[in-house]
Design a protein around this motif. Structure first.
Motif, PDB file in Angstrom:
ATOM      1  N   LEU A  44       0.831  -1.210   0.000  1.00  0.00           N
ATOM      2  CA  LEU A  44       0.000   0.000   0.000  1.00  0.00           C
ATOM      3  C   LEU A  44       0.864   1.258   0.000  1.00  0.00           C
ATOM      4  CD1 LEU A  44      -2.678  -1.200   2.599  1.00  0.00           C
ATOM      5  CD2 LEU A  44      -2.597  -1.546   0.106  1.00  0.00           C
ATOM      6  N   GLY A  45       0.588   2.173  -0.918  1.00  0.00           N
ATOM      7  CA  GLY A  45       1.432   3.359  -1.073  1.00  0.00           C
ATOM      8  C   GLY A  45       2.769   2.933  -1.635  1.00  0.00           C
ATOM      9  N   CYS A  46       2.727   2.140  -2.710  1.00  0.00           N
ATOM     10  CA  CYS A  46       3.930   1.448  -3.210  1.00  0.00           C
ATOM     11  C   CYS A  46       4.878   2.365  -3.966  1.00  0.00           C
ATOM     12  CB  CYS A  46       3.522   0.288  -4.103  1.00  0.00           C
ATOM     13  SG  CYS A  46       2.610   0.817  -5.581  1.00  0.00           S
ATOM     14  N   PHE A  69      -1.963   6.039  -5.327  1.00  0.00           N
ATOM     15  CA  PHE A  69      -2.973   6.885  -5.984  1.00  0.00           C
ATOM     16  C   PHE A  69      -2.367   7.797  -7.054  1.00  0.00           C
ATOM     17  CE2 PHE A  69      -3.538  10.654  -2.717  1.00  0.00           C
ATOM     18  CZ  PHE A  69      -2.181  10.890  -2.740  1.00  0.00           C
ATOM     19  N   LEU A  70      -1.057   7.740  -7.244  1.00  0.00           N
ATOM     20  CA  LEU A  70      -0.443   8.563  -8.295  1.00  0.00           C
ATOM     21  C   LEU A  70      -0.170   7.706  -9.531  1.00  0.00           C
ATOM     22  CD1 LEU A  70       1.929  10.904  -6.259  1.00  0.00           C
ATOM     23  CD2 LEU A  70      -0.347  11.394  -7.190  1.00  0.00           C
ATOM     24  N   GLU A  71      -0.873   8.029 -10.595  1.00  0.00           N
ATOM     25  CA  GLU A  71      -0.823   7.219 -11.818  1.00  0.00           C
ATOM     26  C   GLU A  71       0.593   7.090 -12.398  1.00  0.00           C
ATOM     27  OE1 GLU A  71      -0.925   6.043 -15.832  1.00  0.00           O
ATOM     28  OE2 GLU A  71      -0.478   8.105 -15.230  1.00  0.00           O
ATOM     29  N   PRO A  72       1.407   8.163 -12.421  1.00  0.00           N
ATOM     30  CA  PRO A  72       2.752   8.015 -13.006  1.00  0.00           C
ATOM     31  C   PRO A  72       3.628   6.996 -12.257  1.00  0.00           C
ATOM     32  CG  PRO A  72       2.177  10.336 -12.795  1.00  0.00           C
ATOM     33  CD  PRO A  72       1.124   9.577 -12.057  1.00  0.00           C
ATOM     34  N   PHE A  73       3.460   6.904 -10.941  1.00  0.00           N
ATOM     35  CA  PHE A  73       4.233   5.910 -10.184  1.00  0.00           C
ATOM     36  C   PHE A  73       3.788   4.498 -10.580  1.00  0.00           C
ATOM     37  CE2 PHE A  73       5.014   8.867  -6.243  1.00  0.00           C
ATOM     38  CZ  PHE A  73       5.888   9.626  -7.002  1.00  0.00           C
ATOM     39  N   ILE A  74       2.487   4.323 -10.701  1.00  0.00           N
ATOM     40  CA  ILE A  74       1.968   3.001 -11.072  1.00  0.00           C
ATOM     41  C   ILE A  74       2.381   2.649 -12.510  1.00  0.00           C
ATOM     42  CG2 ILE A  74      -0.199   1.727 -11.521  1.00  0.00           C
ATOM     43  CD1 ILE A  74       0.609   1.872  -8.547  1.00  0.00           C
ATOM     44  N   VAL A  94      -4.000   1.828  -9.603  1.00  0.00           N
ATOM     45  CA  VAL A  94      -4.156   3.226  -9.178  1.00  0.00           C
ATOM     46  C   VAL A  94      -5.398   3.302  -8.283  1.00  0.00           C
ATOM     47  CG1 VAL A  94      -4.486   5.623  -9.900  1.00  0.00           C
ATOM     48  CG2 VAL A  94      -3.185   4.044 -11.358  1.00  0.00           C
ATOM     49  N   THR A  95      -5.184   3.416  -6.997  1.00  0.00           N
ATOM     50  CA  THR A  95      -6.289   3.463  -6.026  1.00  0.00           C
ATOM     51  C   THR A  95      -5.807   4.207  -4.789  1.00  0.00           C
ATOM     52  OG1 THR A  95      -6.956   1.239  -6.735  1.00  0.00           O
ATOM     53  CG2 THR A  95      -7.934   2.042  -4.714  1.00  0.00           C
ATOM     54  N   SER A  96      -6.746   4.843  -4.125  1.00  0.00           N
ATOM     55  CA  SER A  96      -6.398   5.475  -2.854  1.00  0.00           C
ATOM     56  C   SER A  96      -6.401   4.437  -1.736  1.00  0.00           C
ATOM     57  CB  SER A  96      -7.405   6.581  -2.519  1.00  0.00           C
ATOM     58  OG  SER A  96      -7.165   7.016  -1.199  1.00  0.00           O
ATOM     59  N   MET A  97      -5.513   4.625  -0.788  1.00  0.00           N
ATOM     60  CA  MET A  97      -5.512   3.761   0.399  1.00  0.00           C
ATOM     61  C   MET A  97      -6.805   3.919   1.193  1.00  0.00           C
ATOM     62  SD  MET A  97      -1.644   3.949   1.896  1.00  0.00           S
ATOM     63  CE  MET A  97      -1.558   5.717   2.122  1.00  0.00           C
ATOM     64  N   GLY A 114       6.776   3.652   4.352  1.00  0.00           N
ATOM     65  CA  GLY A 114       6.813   5.114   4.236  1.00  0.00           C
ATOM     66  C   GLY A 114       5.536   5.740   3.717  1.00  0.00           C
ATOM     67  N   ALA A 115       4.397   5.144   3.975  1.00  0.00           N
ATOM     68  CA  ALA A 115       3.162   5.663   3.383  1.00  0.00           C
ATOM     69  C   ALA A 115       1.987   5.762   4.355  1.00  0.00           C
ATOM     70  CB  ALA A 115       2.768   4.808   2.184  1.00  0.00           C
ATOM     71  N   ILE A 116       2.016   5.012   5.452  1.00  0.00           N
ATOM     72  CA  ILE A 116       0.832   4.979   6.330  1.00  0.00           C
ATOM     73  C   ILE A 116       0.591   6.348   6.985  1.00  0.00           C
ATOM     74  CG2 ILE A 116       1.949   4.202   8.476  1.00  0.00           C
ATOM     75  CD1 ILE A 116      -0.478   2.299   8.872  1.00  0.00           C
ATOM     76  N   TYR A 117       1.640   7.174   7.043  1.00  0.00           N
ATOM     77  CA  TYR A 117       1.454   8.503   7.660  1.00  0.00           C
ATOM     78  C   TYR A 117       0.389   9.304   6.918  1.00  0.00           C
ATOM     79  CZ  TYR A 117       4.130  10.702   3.913  1.00  0.00           C
ATOM     80  OH  TYR A 117       4.540  11.164   2.689  1.00  0.00           O
ATOM     81  N   ASN A 118       0.145   8.968   5.660  1.00  0.00           N
ATOM     82  CA  ASN A 118      -0.892   9.693   4.918  1.00  0.00           C
ATOM     83  C   ASN A 118      -2.285   9.463   5.504  1.00  0.00           C
ATOM     84  OD1 ASN A 118       0.578  10.982   2.613  1.00  0.00           O
ATOM     85  ND2 ASN A 118       1.247   8.856   2.344  1.00  0.00           N
ATOM     86  N   LEU A 119      -2.477   8.341   6.147  1.00  0.00           N
ATOM     87  CA  LEU A 119      -3.744   8.101   6.854  1.00  0.00           C
ATOM     88  C   LEU A 119      -3.608   8.451   8.327  1.00  0.00           C
ATOM     89  CD1 LEU A 119      -4.702   4.538   5.493  1.00  0.00           C
ATOM     90  CD2 LEU A 119      -5.382   6.762   4.597  1.00  0.00           C
TER      91      LEU A 119
HETATM   92  N1  SAH Z   1       6.483   2.739  -0.568  1.00  0.00           N
HETATM   93  C1  SAH Z   1       7.198   3.591  -1.505  1.00  0.00           C
HETATM   94  C2  SAH Z   1       6.653   5.015  -1.559  1.00  0.00           C
HETATM   95  C3  SAH Z   1       6.666   5.790  -0.274  1.00  0.00           C
HETATM   96  S1  SAH Z   1       6.201   7.489  -0.490  1.00  0.00           S
HETATM   97  C4  SAH Z   1       8.656   3.592  -1.166  1.00  0.00           C
HETATM   98  O1  SAH Z   1       9.018   3.250  -0.037  1.00  0.00           O
HETATM   99  O2  SAH Z   1       9.475   3.952  -2.032  1.00  0.00           O
HETATM  100  C5  SAH Z   1       4.481   7.476  -0.096  1.00  0.00           C
HETATM  101  C6  SAH Z   1       3.600   6.990  -1.231  1.00  0.00           C
HETATM  102  O3  SAH Z   1       2.249   6.993  -0.790  1.00  0.00           O
HETATM  103  C7  SAH Z   1       3.641   7.876  -2.471  1.00  0.00           C
HETATM  104  O4  SAH Z   1       3.929   7.074  -3.586  1.00  0.00           O
HETATM  105  C8  SAH Z   1       2.241   8.474  -2.561  1.00  0.00           C
HETATM  106  O5  SAH Z   1       1.786   8.653  -3.884  1.00  0.00           O
HETATM  107  C9  SAH Z   1       1.435   7.416  -1.843  1.00  0.00           C
HETATM  108  N2  SAH Z   1       0.170   7.905  -1.263  1.00  0.00           N
HETATM  109  C10 SAH Z   1      -0.022   8.990  -0.478  1.00  0.00           C
HETATM  110  N3  SAH Z   1      -1.303   9.076  -0.103  1.00  0.00           N
HETATM  111  C11 SAH Z   1      -1.951   8.021  -0.672  1.00  0.00           C
HETATM  112  C12 SAH Z   1      -3.290   7.561  -0.666  1.00  0.00           C
HETATM  113  N4  SAH Z   1      -4.238   8.185   0.021  1.00  0.00           N
HETATM  114  N5  SAH Z   1      -3.579   6.450  -1.351  1.00  0.00           N
HETATM  115  C13 SAH Z   1      -2.623   5.776  -2.046  1.00  0.00           C
HETATM  116  N6  SAH Z   1      -1.339   6.167  -2.090  1.00  0.00           N
HETATM  117  C14 SAH Z   1      -1.006   7.267  -1.413  1.00  0.00           C
END
Ligand code: SAH
Length: 249
Positions: A44-46, A69-74, A94-97, A114-119
């Motif tokens: 998740l948040g890959c 959720f960012l298409e260019p990364f996917i 491409v989906t939101s967490m 490095g992504a759970i902080y977004n939630l």
């Molecule tokens: N896991 C990856 C990226 C970490 S950066 C690595 O370690 O390299 C955090 C990622 O979370 C970013 O790619 C960002 O686009 C994604 N992100 C942030 N909020 C998000 C959300 N609500 N849903 C899905 N992805 C999200």
């Protein structure tokens, strides 16, 4: 902040958050399920999929859904998946967490670097738990204090950026209060930030400035990245990402 610029900065980095292949593999071994077959995994948040590709190499017959959720990364991950002939078992999405498509109790392993902080850590672990099978594993990295006290400027920085930063002990208590038991923990070492994440920041800055021109916005982004890197260099004794490996009780 201009999202296209931010994407361009980060898509040209080795990865989008601190981490490393060795650390991904260490965390996977701490789950205790790496030798099981047919695992259902979600990353998740890959981002562009640094961890996804390491997991795909280590788990030769797992079914991995990688969500960002960012298409260019996917799109970047899709290309890597095609090049490595992994399309039958790695599905970038491409989906939101916040609107994940997984059914209740369908996953053996939820991975998120490095992504759970977004939630927010606690909201994230709560929201994801029902998707794990009972006994399923969670591996999540989260900004963590390494010491009980720290310099005031650093404290102020993180209180403004992410007040949920806490010690590993506090994060483990949150896991335990939300239906998980801890299997392992380790903090990411410096090279996961300085080599793998920031990389050669000055070379990246130079090509970024050349690509986009030195407008106020472009220069501000580069300055923000430089100062984040400098903050880490100065205070790396006090904070890092902690990697938490847990089991759904
Ligand atoms: N896991 C990856 C990226 C970490 S950066 C690595 O370690 O390299 C955090 C990622 O979370 C970013 O790619 C960002 O686009 C994604 N992100 C942030 N909020 C998000 C959300 N609500 N849903 C899905 N992805 C999200």
């Amino acid at each position: 902040m201009n999202l296209d610029l931010l994407i361009d900065w980060h898509i040209n980095a080795p990865r989008q958050g601190p981490g490393g292949d060795g650390q991904t593999r260490l965390a996977l071994s701490l789950t205790g399920i790496a030798d099981q077959h047919g695992l259902q995994v979600a990353d998740l948040g890959c981002g562009t999929g640094a961890s996804t590709l390491t997991l795909a190499a280590a788990l030769s017959d797992a079914d991995i859904v990688a969500v960002d959720f960012l298409e260019p990364f996917i799109a970047s991950l899709e290309q890597a998946v095609r090049e490595r002939s992994l399309r039958s078992r790695v599905r970038p999405m491409v989906t939101s967490m916040e609107t994940l498509p997984f059914e209740a109790e369908s996953l053996d392993l939820i991975w998120s670097e490095g992504a759970i902080y977004n939630l927010g850590f606690e909201d994230g672990i709560r929201a994801w738990r029902p998707m794990l099978k009972p006994g399923g594993r969670l591996v999540v990295s989260e900004i963590t204090w390494l010491t009980d006290t720290r310099p005031a400027p650093l404290e102020e920085h993180w209180m403004a950026e992410y007040p949920q930063i806490a010690t590993a002990g506090e994060k483990v208590t949150q896991l335990e209060n939300n239906g998980y038991s801890l299997l392992g923990y380790f903090p990411l070492p410096r090279e996961c930030w300085l080599d793998n994440y920031y990389g050669d920041i000055e070379a990246r800055a130079a090509s970024f400035l050349a690509r986009h021109g030195e407008t106020e916005e472009v220069v501000a982004l580069v300055e923000a990245e430089r100062s984040e890197c400098a903050l880490y260099r100065e205070y790396s004794d006090y904070f890092s990402y902690g990697v938490y490996v847990a089991r759904r009780c």
